[in-house]
Scaffold this motif. Structure first.
Motif, mmCIF file in Angstrom:
data_model
loop_
_atom_site.group_PDB
_atom_site.id
_atom_site.type_symbol
_atom_site.label_atom_id
_atom_site.label_comp_id
_atom_site.label_asym_id
_atom_site.label_seq_id
_atom_site.Cartn_x
_atom_site.Cartn_y
_atom_site.Cartn_z
ATOM 1 N N VAL A 136 0.844 -1.189 0.000
ATOM 2 C CA VAL A 136 0.000 0.000 0.000
ATOM 3 C C VAL A 136 0.883 1.244 0.000
ATOM 4 O O VAL A 136 2.012 1.225 0.485
ATOM 5 N N SER A 137 0.354 2.325 -0.554
ATOM 6 C CA SER A 137 1.068 3.602 -0.566
ATOM 7 C C SER A 137 0.067 4.726 -0.765
ATOM 8 O O SER A 137 -0.969 4.548 -1.425
ATOM 9 N N ASN A 138 0.366 5.883 -0.184
ATOM 10 C CA ASN A 138 -0.476 7.060 -0.378
ATOM 11 C C ASN A 138 -0.144 7.788 -1.676
ATOM 12 O O ASN A 138 -0.901 8.632 -2.147
ATOM 13 N N ASN A 139 1.009 7.470 -2.251
ATOM 14 C CA ASN A 139 1.418 8.057 -3.519
ATOM 15 C C ASN A 139 0.776 7.265 -4.652
ATOM 16 O O ASN A 139 0.958 6.047 -4.749
ATOM 17 N N GLU A 140 0.009 7.927 -5.515
ATOM 18 C CA GLU A 140 -0.753 7.219 -6.541
ATOM 19 C C GLU A 140 0.146 6.423 -7.478
ATOM 20 O O GLU A 140 -0.191 5.311 -7.896
ATOM 21 N N LEU A 141 1.291 7.014 -7.841
ATOM 22 C CA LEU A 141 2.184 6.329 -8.765
ATOM 23 C C LEU A 141 2.806 5.095 -8.125
ATOM 24 O O LEU A 141 2.846 4.017 -8.712
ATOM 25 N N ILE A 142 3.266 5.270 -6.883
ATOM 26 C CA ILE A 142 3.832 4.138 -6.158
ATOM 27 C C ILE A 142 2.759 3.078 -5.929
ATOM 28 O O ILE A 142 3.006 1.880 -6.034
ATOM 29 N N LYS A 143 1.547 3.533 -5.626
ATOM 30 C CA LYS A 143 0.443 2.597 -5.391
ATOM 31 C C LYS A 143 0.194 1.743 -6.628
ATOM 32 O O LYS A 143 -0.064 0.536 -6.527
ATOM 33 N N SER A 144 0.288 2.354 -7.812
ATOM 34 C CA SER A 144 0.046 1.594 -9.039
ATOM 35 C C SER A 144 1.124 0.533 -9.231
ATOM 36 O O SER A 144 0.837 -0.589 -9.662
ATOM 37 N N ALA A 153 12.338 4.904 -4.029
ATOM 38 C CA ALA A 153 12.189 5.601 -5.306
ATOM 39 C C ALA A 153 11.121 6.700 -5.220
ATOM 40 O O ALA A 153 11.174 7.685 -5.967
ATOM 41 N N GLU A 154 10.190 6.543 -4.308
ATOM 42 C CA GLU A 154 9.136 7.546 -4.134
ATOM 43 C C GLU A 154 9.721 8.912 -3.780
ATOM 44 O O GLU A 154 9.136 9.952 -4.077
ATOM 45 N N ARG A 155 10.882 8.931 -3.165
ATOM 46 C CA ARG A 155 11.519 10.180 -2.774
ATOM 47 C C ARG A 155 12.236 10.850 -3.951
ATOM 48 O O ARG A 155 12.755 11.951 -3.814
ATOM 49 N N HIS A 156 12.300 10.150 -5.082
ATOM 50 C CA HIS A 156 12.988 10.664 -6.270
ATOM 51 C C HIS A 156 12.041 10.551 -7.468
ATOM 52 O O HIS A 156 12.219 9.713 -8.338
ATOM 53 N N HIS A 157 11.035 11.411 -7.479
ATOM 54 C CA HIS A 157 9.963 11.283 -8.465
ATOM 55 C C HIS A 157 10.474 11.311 -9.900
ATOM 56 O O HIS A 157 9.865 10.735 -10.806
ATOM 57 N N GLU A 158 11.601 11.974 -10.122
ATOM 58 C CA GLU A 158 12.084 12.115 -11.490
ATOM 59 C C GLU A 158 12.450 10.782 -12.122
ATOM 60 O O GLU A 158 12.486 10.669 -13.351
ATOM 61 N N VAL A 159 12.709 9.746 -11.323
ATOM 62 C CA VAL A 159 13.101 8.458 -11.915
ATOM 63 C C VAL A 159 11.932 7.807 -12.650
ATOM 64 O O VAL A 159 12.131 6.955 -13.507
#
Length: 279
Positions: free
Chosen positions: A104-112, A167-173
């Motif tokens: 689970v994650s609150n970040n939509e991209l990470i969640k996907s 990786a969530e802390r480095h969105h540019e990746v």
């Protein structure tokens, strides 16, 4: 240094220095494992522990009514399910069923990414469990345990979680998803092994997480890694140039009778039955 190499360097350094933040075992799984290790726990007490988590309770009833348990009379409540499964099996199965709580994650991209990883895990696990069930049916004298295989099949790829979180802390990746796949391929085995060691899991599970995707790791004896690899080949998680040739290894090893197995009604019904436990 490129963004990809920078993040990869960060991950490697944190792994080597033991500073990578690892996920903790879900609380309900900890409680179940502690209760199962108690000498004086009984079925009623175990039911009370599991009942604190509604989702896990429902899933345990599904497990009790599945082909893996193989009873004609269905369990209609948690106590019946726990009684049917038995105290000695609850520890493994409850831990396995709680694994979804980590993806689970609150970040939509990470969640996907996590949703995709969990869905792939379930498909691999369904194949692994189905193959194991048919193997045990025809090979009763062995040291393998279907409950251990259930757990191994749901934790084998646990190493992806800290990588996605970091990786969530480095969105540019995320402009280059192929890099993320590369990082997971390169590091998830070592990370997964570290997680299971931190959770104080037995060595056989640490071995699964560390080596299931390592092509140079080829256990001579039949192991849980074999069943997970079969599932991963069928799902496509373990990419091979020739699927039939890759699966032939397991025919030669005596795990599956032939490739026709995967087209049989018996096999596909088992796979579907396993999948329903996670619906």
């Amino acid at each position: 240094m490129s963004t990809e190499n920078a993040l990869l360097t960060i991950l490697v350094d944190r792994i080597n220095n033991d500073t990578l933040v690892l996920p903790t075992l879900p609380e309900v799984a900890i409680k179940v494992r502690q209760a199962a290790d108690s000498d004086d726990v009984n079925l009623i007490q175990m039911s009370d522990v599991i009942s604190q988590d509604t989702a896990l309770s429902a899933r345990m009833i599904k497990v009790a009514n599945s082909a893996l348990i193989g009873r004609s009379v269905k369990a209609s409540n948690l106590h019946q399910a726990v009684t049917r499964i038995g105290l000695h099996r609850i520890k493994m199965i409850a831990t396995a069923m709680a694994m979804e709580q980590l993806f689970v994650s609150n970040n939509e991209l990470i969640k996907s990414y996590m949703d995709k990883a969990w869905k792939k895990t379930l498909i691999v696990a369904s194949h692994s469990m189905a193959v194991m069930e048919l193997y045990l049916k025809n090979n009763k004298q062995n040291s393998l345990n279907r409950d251990s295989n259930i757990l191994a099949s749901l934790i084998y790829n646990i190493g992806v979680l800290p990588i996605l979180t970091e990786a969530e802390r480095h969105h540019e990746v995320f402009a280059n998803p192929s890099f993320l796949a590369h990082a997971i391929q390169k590091l998830s085995g070592k990370v997964g092994g570290s997680i299971l060691e931190a959770w104080e899991f037995p060595d056989e599970f640490v071995e699964v997480a560390k080596n299931w995707a390592n092509p140079s790791y080829r256990p001579k004896e039949i192991s849980y890694i074999d069943f997970i690899r079969i599932g991963a080949i069928l799902e496509g998680t373990l990419q091979v140039s020739d699927k039939s040739a890759a699966l032939q290894v397991y025919i030669n090893k005596g795990i599956i009778p032939s490739l026709e197995l995967f087209g049989s009604d018996e096999y596909n019904n088992l796979v579907d039955d396993v999948k329903t436990m996670f619906d």
